[in-house]
Design a protein around this motif. Sequence first.
Motif, PDB file in Angstrom:
ATOM      1  N   HIS A 211       0.853  -1.193   0.000  1.00 17.97           N
ATOM      2  CA  HIS A 211       0.000   0.000   0.000  1.00 17.97           C
ATOM      3  C   HIS A 211       0.888   1.242   0.000  1.00 17.97           C
ATOM      4  CE1 HIS A 211      -3.124  -2.781   2.050  1.00 17.97           C
ATOM      5  NE2 HIS A 211      -3.285  -2.783   0.739  1.00 17.97           N
ATOM      6  N   GLU A 214       2.082   3.654   2.937  1.00 16.23           N
ATOM      7  CA  GLU A 214       2.685   3.020   4.115  1.00 16.23           C
ATOM      8  C   GLU A 214       4.186   2.765   3.932  1.00 16.23           C
ATOM      9  OE1 GLU A 214       0.244  -0.511   4.512  1.00 16.23           O
ATOM     10  OE2 GLU A 214      -1.575   0.659   4.342  1.00 16.23           O
ATOM     11  N   HIS A 307       3.215  -3.451   6.778  1.00 14.15           N
ATOM     12  CA  HIS A 307       2.238  -2.384   6.503  1.00 14.15           C
ATOM     13  C   HIS A 307       2.315  -1.308   7.584  1.00 14.15           C
ATOM     14  CE1 HIS A 307      -0.336  -4.406   3.400  1.00 14.15           C
ATOM     15  NE2 HIS A 307       0.342  -5.447   3.838  1.00 14.15           N
ATOM     16  N   ASN A 308       1.523  -0.243   7.396  1.00 18.87           N
ATOM     17  CA  ASN A 308       1.273   0.746   8.445  1.00 18.87           C
ATOM     18  C   ASN A 308      -0.219   0.828   8.712  1.00 18.87           C
ATOM     19  OD1 ASN A 308       3.887   2.671   7.181  1.00 18.87           O
ATOM     20  ND2 ASN A 308       3.729   2.280   9.365  1.00 18.87           N
ATOM     21  N   GLU A 378       1.527  -4.718  11.009  1.00 18.73           N
ATOM     22  CA  GLU A 378       1.055  -3.344  10.794  1.00 18.73           C
ATOM     23  C   GLU A 378       1.830  -2.420  11.727  1.00 18.73           C
ATOM     24  OE1 GLU A 378      -1.250  -2.271   8.689  1.00 18.73           O
ATOM     25  OE2 GLU A 378      -2.570  -3.945   8.197  1.00 18.73           O
TER      26      GLU A 378
HETATM   27 ZN   LIG Z   1      -1.510  -1.752   4.309  1.00 20.58          ZN
END
Ligand SMILES: [Zn+2]
Length: 413
Positions: A211, A214, A307-308, A378
């Motif tokens: 994504h 991120e 991810h973030n 995350e």
């Molecule tokens: Zn993500």
Amino acid sequence: MRLSNRKSVWFIALLLLTVNNLSKGQVVNKLKIGYINYYFENGSPLLWNIENDTLLKISLLPDYQRQTLNRQTDHWYFSIVAAKGTRIRMTIEKMVPDVYNGRQATDWWNYRTGIPCYVSNDNESWTAYKTTTLPGRELYCDFVMESEEVWLARLPVYTTTHLNSLLTRIKGQNDVRILEIGRTLENRPLEIIQLGNPKAINQVVIRARAHPWEPGGNWVVEGLIEEFIKENPKRNLTNFCFAILPMANKDGVVRGMTRFNTAGMDLNRNWDKASDSITCPENYALEKYINMMIKSGLPPALVIDLHNDDKGDVHLAKRDKGDTGFQSRMQKLEKLMREHTSFSESFRYSWTGDGQSTVMTIDNGLYSRYGLEAFVYELNANRITGLNKVPSADDWKETGKGLLEVIYCYLEK
Ligand SMILES: [Zn+2]
């Protein structure tokens, strides 16, 4: 700028009063902006305006998911050109609310820990400024220009320029190979950075930046790679091989998008089936690579997807609750992460038959289709709870160093 809750209520009231008075024609210093620039790599599509001659208003545009009405806006990156010393009063808003699973979001920036705005005078080193969430669902930020051009971003910026510089630095080092496994929709190369012994028993796959908004995973991967190169000669870790896809959604990063690829595909969805090589070549290439590992008899022992979000948890694939081996492995992993990194949040389990529908993220897809152990990490975008601070690029590089140790300890028999 730091404000307590009570102070921020007064502050918002004062701000609204000021804006209101300004509209009644009181004389104030006009805000003089030379230009807002977002025409560079990873610059975010936006509209801008100066309201009441004093308030810079930034409206961010979303990107859209294919075949749904889903849309998301979480990325900003632009520069302000104005005289040094100019005080900038600025709001950042989403032009339209997000749509997730067909439902329009009512809470646009509803993050418990507050959202930092990263500011840079050189477009390289970033300082986190606190924002205030206004009742109109806008973020408010107030600062003084310390140079003629100041850059603002949602998170410490990591672009293909950073990646290319990393690739140049590590190319030709011992036990480092850079393999092109495919091309993005817009024909950008998708590189796997392979570290260690390709014939090793402990194979690990790491993906970052599925994504585009991120970048945390990119900094983690940099830290991990630098630590590997530093430690490898001392340790002679012939039992390990890492295959790292450092920037899965390159096109989205270049175009300053939030979530999807340029065909509107979410690279962390639809892993229940093989990806379409036309609309989702990024996932197609990665899965082909993982298939090749499986066929060669050396499947990944662990797949990590970085991810973030605003929570910072580790998400595990849906498993059978009777699988005690899995549970004890994850307890070991969790303990190691708490010991060797700043991770202090939660491991999220989900069980078959829990009545919840399974979201086909990479971890669920790779487990259900290939039996691979995979998890989504995350990284908290707003606060590193374990360090009690807003994240910096260096904090995330430290996480990467620690993660390398976690993986060694986790897989060493
Ligand atoms: Zn993500």
